[in-house]
Enzyme design. Structure first.
Site, PDB file in Angstrom:
ATOM      1  N   TYR A   1      -5.110 -17.388  14.256  1.00 51.19           N
ATOM      2  CA  TYR A   1      -5.872 -18.459  14.899  1.00 51.19           C
ATOM      3  C   TYR A   1      -4.919 -19.397  15.631  1.00 51.19           C
ATOM      4  O   TYR A   1      -4.024 -20.000  15.024  1.00 51.19           O
ATOM      5  CB  TYR A   1      -6.695 -19.246  13.881  1.00 51.19           C
TER       6      TYR A   1
ATOM      7  N   TRP B   1     -19.088 -15.060   8.436  1.00 50.56           N
ATOM      8  CA  TRP B   1     -18.741 -15.923   9.563  1.00 50.56           C
ATOM      9  C   TRP B   1     -19.836 -15.885  10.626  1.00 50.56           C
ATOM     10  O   TRP B   1     -20.615 -14.956  10.680  1.00 50.56           O
ATOM     11  CB  TRP B   1     -17.380 -15.566  10.148  1.00 50.56           C
TER      12      TRP B   1
END
Length: 337
Positions: free
Chosen positions: A55, A206
């Site tokens: 990320y 998610w």
């Protein structure tokens, strides 16, 4: 405040609303806003935080480490992942080889400012590395105390079964899978969830709001709102495109009266819906502003009755994607370098 659930067939409890910093930290919002949002999550009772080394090319882990600095470590559950390219993205800077896993855990721990993570996850399945090599590396990390439990993300039912067999042989606590799941994306229901229930593996899901589409702010036939995820060229826009067809957006608008009937906002209804699945231990929710946290947390503990669940199915209709075979397409067939 947030309710808690056991993760897989383990004694570990996690907050059923788990804070994820995929798109926001290190890219969408500045560090001060990100830290304020993490602190709001802590104040709301969220104890579980999920990130990944990839990320923002490791920056998200750094921001989360700063945000959690000074907190009682024993009161937190910190999750991260390994697989996707990081750093200069050389030939061994990706995948689930022993080299990449053992080097990556050291980098993640340093960036997060901790000596262990509670859950270390294989971010995808690696078709180029023997599964035995991957799980032996995970076993070594567990035995060194650098990770307490092992999980994966977006693995197929067959891959979960193979991994669980190796984990049992190596005495590794393999307890979770992290797939995409929402009212609009239900591909795990046919095979992944039944297999996971059999194996004692929970889902940490998610995109329960389908990249924000289930908030209802995207309208059929209208331009996407300025500043929304659909305009985010740093990663958000490419993931939301599949949900921006007019038939999907029209179906989403049919959810509004259902949310009103049960006294929830549309985002709260979306989060509460995934939590009705008993194999789901937690819904991953991100936020760019502290005030979003309180709204998300209100979905915790909500029970939707059978009539409401049926009304949601009717509203969404056949725009919901349910084909279990689509899970096969998530993990790249070769490393991304």
């Amino acid at each position: 405040m947030v309710n808690y659930r056991y993760l897989g067939n383990s004694g570990l409890k996690v907050s059923e609303i788990t804070y994820g910093n995929w798109v926001t930290h290190g890219s969408q919002v500045d560090d001060s806003a990100a830290i304020a949002t993490v602190h709001a999550a802590l104040d709301a009772g969220i104890t579980t935080f999920d990130t990944a080394d990839t990320y923002a090319n490791t920056a998200a882990e750094v921001v989360l480490g700063k945000a959690l600095s000074g907190q009682r470590r024993e009161s937190l559950e910190i999750f991260t992942k390994v697989y996707f390219p990081t750093g200069p993205k050389g030939p061994n800077d990706t995948g689930l080889s022993r080299k990449h896993i053992l080097e990556s855990i050291e980098g993640s721990l340093k960036r997060l400012g901790t000596d262990h993570v509670d859950l270390y996850q294989a971010h995808r399945f690696d078709y180029e590395t023997p599964l035995e090599e991957t799980f032996q590396a995970f076993a070594d990390i567990v035995r060194q105390g650098k990770a307490l439990y092992i999980g994966v993300s977006e693995w197929t039912a067959e891959q979960l079964r193979e991994g669980a067999a190796l984990a049992k042989e190596l005495h590794v606590p393999f307890i979770s899978n992290q797939p995409q799941y929402s009212m609009l994306w239900r591909v795990i229901e046919g095979k992944v969830v039944p297999t996971s229930e059999e194996l004692g593996i929970s889902q940490i899901v998610w995109s329960p709001m389908a990249q924000g589409v289930l908030s209802g702010k995207y309208l059929p036939g209208q331009p996407v709102p300025e500043g929304s995820r659909a305009t985010d060229t740093q990663g958000g826009a490419q993931f939301i495109q599949r949900f921006l067809e007019d038939d999907v957006l029209t179906a989403v608008q049919r959810l509004k009266p259902i949310a009103d009937e049960v006294g929830l906002s549309m985002p709260q209804l979306a989060i509460a819906w995934v939590l009705q699945n008993p194999n789901v231990a937690a819904a991953l929710v991100g936020a760019s502003r502290p005030e979003q946290i309180a709204s998300n947390v209100a979905a915790s503990g909500v029970k939707l009755d059978a009539d409401t669940m049926a009304a949601i199915d009717a509203a969404v209709g056949d725009v919901a994607v349910t084909d279990p075979a689509l899970t096969d397409d998530v993990s790249p067939k070769s490393r991304l370098v």
